[in-house]
Write a protein that holds these residues in place. Structure first.
Motif, PDB file in Angstrom:
ATOM      1  N   LYS A 165      -4.312  14.539 -12.038  1.00 28.93           N
ATOM      2  CA  LYS A 165      -5.226  14.438 -10.693  1.00 28.93           C
ATOM      3  C   LYS A 165      -6.435  13.574 -10.974  1.00 28.93           C
ATOM      4  O   LYS A 165      -6.444  12.711  -9.948  1.00 28.93           O
ATOM      5  N   ARG A 198      -6.040   8.179 -10.694  1.00 28.86           N
ATOM      6  CA  ARG A 198      -6.800   7.411  -9.571  1.00 28.86           C
ATOM      7  C   ARG A 198      -7.120   5.996 -10.420  1.00 28.86           C
ATOM      8  O   ARG A 198      -7.629   5.055  -9.511  1.00 28.86           O
ATOM      9  N   GLU A 221       0.519  -0.604  -3.648  1.00 33.84           N
ATOM     10  CA  GLU A 221       0.057   0.551  -3.159  1.00 33.84           C
ATOM     11  C   GLU A 221      -0.414   0.779  -1.902  1.00 33.84           C
ATOM     12  O   GLU A 221      -0.114   1.741  -1.311  1.00 33.84           O
ATOM     13  N   ASP A 263       2.581   9.041   0.625  1.00 34.76           N
ATOM     14  CA  ASP A 263       1.677   9.798   0.021  1.00 34.76           C
ATOM     15  C   ASP A 263       1.725   9.468  -1.601  1.00 34.76           C
ATOM     16  O   ASP A 263       2.345   9.709  -2.356  1.00 34.76           O
ATOM     17  N   ASN A 303      -0.683   9.324  -3.807  1.00 34.28           N
ATOM     18  CA  ASN A 303      -1.221  10.048  -4.995  1.00 34.28           C
ATOM     19  C   ASN A 303      -0.291  11.062  -5.351  1.00 34.28           C
ATOM     20  O   ASN A 303      -0.063  11.264  -6.745  1.00 34.28           O
ATOM     21  N   ASN A 304       0.407  11.915  -4.440  1.00 35.44           N
ATOM     22  CA  ASN A 304       1.410  12.764  -5.116  1.00 35.44           C
ATOM     23  C   ASN A 304       2.514  12.158  -5.492  1.00 35.44           C
ATOM     24  O   ASN A 304       3.397  12.820  -6.390  1.00 35.44           O
ATOM     25  N   LYS A 358       2.942   9.452  -7.075  1.00 32.44           N
ATOM     26  CA  LYS A 358       2.281   9.108  -8.598  1.00 32.44           C
ATOM     27  C   LYS A 358       2.534  10.160  -9.627  1.00 32.44           C
ATOM     28  O   LYS A 358       2.828  10.071 -10.778  1.00 32.44           O
TER      29      LYS A 358
END
Length: 287
Positions: free
Chosen positions: A83, A87, A163, A172, A174-175, A177
């Protein structure tokens, strides 16, 4: 079949290592396919190896349960570190995940009562059979083939290409990845559990920076545009030390040279179906 018995007695560990290294290459293929240069797979392998070994040695759990534990714990750790770290991108993500790998190594070294510390963990029961490795590779390849052809696989490709554009298309990012990162961690943990019960000994130095570079080289060498590529690259790098046994001290140097040459001259790896079709098409037209 005496020749086969002799061959298997000598090379059984090498043959089974082809399977476990193939799983490792596929584990980093998942993150590379999503455009992430994450270098934590060696650490996840170590977590899986120690978890599975301790579950069979100390808790005396059945082998399949221990392997499952060796997959679940790395996946849980991947969720926790994924998480904040996902980033990042590029070299920053690579540095962060390398730092995580060093943390795992130091933890293993400083928990001697549980992991054996620098001396490693000895006496692991040799429970891994050839069909365990073969079944694991077949199931993983089958699942990843379905993933590649699914909406999730197309999302991986979109994120790798651009991206920002993928996010604007409603993916989505972030989720997606994080899911790829967690799946890769679980596969690395499975490979670690199988390998621990194959070699009967594991130590912290097996899961450090050198192993991380080796896993990355496997995937890059073979190519990440199909599932065949990582399996091909892992097979080559597994067999290479056996072929060049007299130069075993230069194995890491050879891996580095291979990685540089592939990036310079075969940036898409040895197995590049698109490139093959283009070259073959040009040859046919020229003919």
């Amino acid at each position: 079949m005496e020749w086969f018995d002799n061959f298997w007695a000598i090379y059984s560990n090498l043959v089974l290592s082809l399977g476990t290294n193939g799983l490792l290459a596929l584990s980093i293929y998942l993150t590379l396919a999503c455009g992430m240069l994450a270098m934590a797979n060696a650490a996840f392998m170590g977590i899986g190896a120690y978890t599975a070994a301790l579950l069979t040695m100390n808790a005396e759990l059945p082998y399949p349960v221990a392997l499952a534990g060796g997959m679940v714990l790395p996946a849980m750790v991947a969720v926790l570190i994924g998480k904040p770290t996902l980033r990042l991108s590029g070299v920053y993500l690579a540095m962060a995940t390398l730092g995580f790998g060093e943390v795992v190594r130091v933890v293993i070294l400083n928990t001697e009562s549980l992991t054996g510390g620098a001396l490693g963990l000895n006496g692991i029961p040799q429970l891994t059979q050839w069909w365990h490795v073969a079944l694991a590779v077949v199931v993983v390849v089958a699942v990843l083939m379905r993933v590649r052809r699914s909406k999730l696989g197309r999302a991986f490709e979109a994120i790798k290409e651009d991206e920002i554009a993928a996010g604007l298309m409603g993916i989505d990012v972030n989720n997606t990845k994080l899911f790829a990162f967690v799946m890769g961690a679980a596969l690395a943990g499975l490979a670690g559990g199988l390998n621990a019960h194959l070699t009967f000994f594991i130590g912290p130095n097996e899961f450090g920076f050198d192993r991380g570079v080796e896993i990355l080289t496997m995937a890059i060498l073979g190519g990440i545009h199909s599932l065949i590529g990582p399996l091909l690259g892992s097979s080559i790098l597994t067999l290479l030390p056996e072929v060049l046994r007299g130069f075993s001290d230069f194995r890491l140097i050879a891996n580095g040279i291979i990685l540089v040459l592939i990036v310079l001259f075969l940036p898409k790896g040895i197995w590049d179906p698109v490139g093959f079709r283009r070259r073959f098409g040009r040859n046919r037209k020229g003919a």
